[in-house]
Design a protein around this motif. Structure first.
Motif, mmCIF file in Angstrom:
data_model
loop_
_atom_site.group_PDB
_atom_site.id
_atom_site.type_symbol
_atom_site.label_atom_id
_atom_site.label_comp_id
_atom_site.label_asym_id
_atom_site.label_seq_id
_atom_site.Cartn_x
_atom_site.Cartn_y
_atom_site.Cartn_z
ATOM 1 N N ILE A 110 0.351 -1.342 -0.198
ATOM 2 C CA ILE A 110 0.318 0.481 -0.290
ATOM 3 C C ILE A 110 0.720 1.108 0.016
ATOM 4 O O ILE A 110 2.193 1.544 0.528
ATOM 5 C CB ILE A 110 -0.614 -0.277 1.057
ATOM 6 N N TRP A 111 0.731 2.081 -0.760
ATOM 7 C CA TRP A 111 1.313 3.698 -0.842
ATOM 8 C C TRP A 111 0.307 4.504 -0.666
ATOM 9 O O TRP A 111 -0.223 4.886 -1.153
ATOM 10 C CB TRP A 111 1.624 3.856 -2.203
ATOM 11 N N PHE A 112 1.065 5.551 0.666
ATOM 12 C CA PHE A 112 -0.131 6.264 1.607
ATOM 13 C C PHE A 112 0.606 7.324 0.962
ATOM 14 O O PHE A 112 1.406 7.191 0.151
ATOM 15 C CB PHE A 112 -0.197 5.877 2.718
ATOM 16 N N GLY A 113 -0.589 8.643 1.181
ATOM 17 C CA GLY A 113 0.292 9.638 0.357
ATOM 18 C C GLY A 113 0.618 10.333 2.086
ATOM 19 O O GLY A 113 0.780 11.940 1.854
ATOM 20 N N MET A 114 0.787 10.641 3.413
ATOM 21 C CA MET A 114 1.141 11.215 4.432
ATOM 22 C C MET A 114 2.270 11.533 3.522
ATOM 23 O O MET A 114 3.327 11.206 3.466
ATOM 24 C CB MET A 114 0.707 10.055 5.167
ATOM 25 N N ARG A 115 2.877 13.404 4.496
ATOM 26 C CA ARG A 115 3.821 13.496 4.681
ATOM 27 C C ARG A 115 3.819 14.694 6.149
ATOM 28 O O ARG A 115 2.884 14.299 6.754
ATOM 29 C CB ARG A 115 3.811 14.856 3.389
ATOM 30 N N SER A 116 5.434 14.507 6.131
ATOM 31 C CA SER A 116 5.454 14.358 7.526
ATOM 32 C C SER A 116 5.790 16.077 7.733
ATOM 33 O O SER A 116 5.291 16.415 8.931
ATOM 34 C CB SER A 116 7.155 14.435 8.254
ATOM 35 N N ASP A 117 5.466 16.883 6.943
ATOM 36 C CA ASP A 117 4.865 18.393 7.216
ATOM 37 C C ASP A 117 3.809 18.938 7.433
ATOM 38 O O ASP A 117 3.404 20.365 7.550
ATOM 39 C CB ASP A 117 5.902 19.529 6.567
ATOM 40 N N GLU A 118 3.182 17.680 7.263
ATOM 41 C CA GLU A 118 1.449 18.005 7.678
ATOM 42 C C GLU A 118 1.270 18.198 9.059
ATOM 43 O O GLU A 118 0.099 19.327 8.878
ATOM 44 C CB GLU A 118 0.677 17.086 6.589
ATOM 45 N N SER A 119 2.019 18.244 9.493
ATOM 46 C CA SER A 119 1.210 18.335 11.303
ATOM 47 C C SER A 119 2.480 17.813 12.469
ATOM 48 O O SER A 119 3.271 16.715 11.454
ATOM 49 C CB SER A 119 -0.138 17.803 11.217
ATOM 50 N N ALA A 120 2.093 18.454 13.240
ATOM 51 C CA ALA A 120 3.268 18.609 14.430
ATOM 52 C C ALA A 120 3.075 16.492 14.670
ATOM 53 O O ALA A 120 4.169 15.457 14.657
ATOM 54 C CB ALA A 120 3.135 18.734 15.879
ATOM 55 N N ASN A 121 1.876 16.012 14.451
ATOM 56 C CA ASN A 121 1.933 14.643 14.847
ATOM 57 C C ASN A 121 2.502 13.496 14.315
ATOM 58 O O ASN A 121 3.154 12.622 13.727
ATOM 59 C CB ASN A 121 0.028 14.343 15.124
ATOM 60 N N ARG A 122 2.041 14.266 12.238
ATOM 61 C CA ARG A 122 2.757 13.376 11.693
ATOM 62 C C ARG A 122 4.493 13.285 11.467
ATOM 63 O O ARG A 122 5.181 12.585 11.198
ATOM 64 C CB ARG A 122 2.114 13.213 10.633
ATOM 65 N N ALA A 123 5.005 14.841 11.795
ATOM 66 C CA ALA A 123 6.019 14.945 12.074
ATOM 67 C C ALA A 123 6.836 14.117 12.838
ATOM 68 O O ALA A 123 8.217 13.420 12.801
ATOM 69 C CB ALA A 123 6.713 16.596 12.325
ATOM 70 N N ASP A 124 6.471 13.207 14.395
ATOM 71 C CA ASP A 124 6.788 12.744 15.522
ATOM 72 C C ASP A 124 6.355 11.096 14.986
ATOM 73 O O ASP A 124 7.773 10.470 14.895
ATOM 74 C CB ASP A 124 5.819 12.670 15.863
ATOM 75 N N LYS A 125 5.690 11.138 13.813
ATOM 76 C CA LYS A 125 5.357 9.371 13.278
ATOM 77 C C LYS A 125 6.421 9.548 12.463
ATOM 78 O O LYS A 125 6.765 8.037 12.768
ATOM 79 C CB LYS A 125 3.901 9.376 13.227
ATOM 80 N N TYR A 126 6.479 10.304 11.433
ATOM 81 C CA TYR A 126 6.916 9.962 10.391
ATOM 82 C C TYR A 126 7.603 10.589 9.585
ATOM 83 O O TYR A 126 8.721 10.768 8.832
ATOM 84 C CB TYR A 126 5.891 10.687 9.291
ATOM 85 N N GLY A 127 8.326 11.150 10.921
ATOM 86 C CA GLY A 127 9.642 12.640 10.563
ATOM 87 C C GLY A 127 10.691 12.160 10.002
ATOM 88 O O GLY A 127 11.986 12.833 8.908
ATOM 89 N N THR A 128 11.091 10.628 10.490
ATOM 90 C CA THR A 128 12.490 9.583 10.736
ATOM 91 C C THR A 128 12.633 9.329 9.266
ATOM 92 O O THR A 128 13.285 8.634 8.518
ATOM 93 C CB THR A 128 13.528 9.383 11.280
#
Length: 241
Positions: A110-128
């Protein structure tokens, strides 16, 4: 080659992921987790995407008949502490769809479109993470690790644009001459549920100026008043007025 599944929201990020999957030579299976609560322009956008990219977008459907059916059943507005709408309206139908289609960790990713700069939560989860990293659906949400869905939770996932910023996303779509959801020009930063019950106040203010958004707000205010009259003040939050 494994089948690439692209969950499509009608928004810019999943649209770019779809385009990248096609450019990489895949024949992606596209699916919209339909809450019955999108703007008509978003549904129209997906029709235009089908025509532009030469794909078919399938739709999942939930057992509540949509967002308002869920709200009437749950008798509370989803909030940061109780975000039941995502699980009931999106994750459960998606799991059923994956199972019905026979998708597994062996034959799909599965290819998702989440980006780390969308929110602080996503930065914490996907930033690395990088676009080359592979993880599992169970890493996306614990829902997919429960016993009856444990095999689905093993399906590998990628975030092809995790390190992109908003400007790069729009520039990519413009460069290929693709249709872009017109809600972005109406002041919206997110175009999924209309409006998302956890959206920023600016999103609610923009939705209130729209015919569809105003109708959705009226229905939510009516539910809020009904619940208060019935003595249920504990499980709901005030909608933005």
């Amino acid at each position: 080659m494994k089948t690439v599944i692209v969950p499509v929201s009608g928004g810019k990020d999943s649209q770019v992921v779809l385009s990248l999957a096609l450019a990489a030579g895949h024949k992606p299976v596209c699916v919209h987790q339909n809450t019955g609560y999108d703007h008509p322009l978003t549904y129209q956008q997906m029709l235009e995407m089908e025509a532009f990219y030469g794909v078919s977008i399938e739709h999942t459907h939930n057992r509540f008949g949509g967002m308002f059916g869920f709200l009437e059943h749950a008798k509370y507005f989803p909030n940061s502490a109780a975000r039941g709408c995502t699980q009931r309206l999106k994750q459960e139908p998606f799991a059923d769809w994956l199972t019905a289609k026979g998708f597994t960790a062996e034959n799909s990713e599965i290819w998702f479109g989440m980006r780390s700069d969308e929110s602080a939560n996503r930065a914490d989860k996907y930033g690395t993470l990088t676009p080359d990293d592979v993880f599992s659906l169970g890493d996306i949400a614990a829902f997919y690790t429960e016993s009856k869905r444990r095999e689905l939770g093993k399906i590998p996932c990628r975030l092809p644009i995790v390190d992109w910023n908003t400007e790069k996303v729009f520039a990519y779509l413009i460069s290929e001459g693709a249709p872009i959801n017109p809600l972005y020009t109406k002041g919206h930063h997110r175009v999924g549920c209309y409006p998302c019950l956890l959206a920023r106040k600016a999103e609610w203010q923009a939705a209130a100026k729209d015919k569809t958004g105003a109708e959705h707000l009226r229905r939510m205010i009516s539910l809020e008043d009904e619940w208060a009259t019935n003595g249920n003040p504990r499980k709901f939050i005030k909608v933005h007025r």
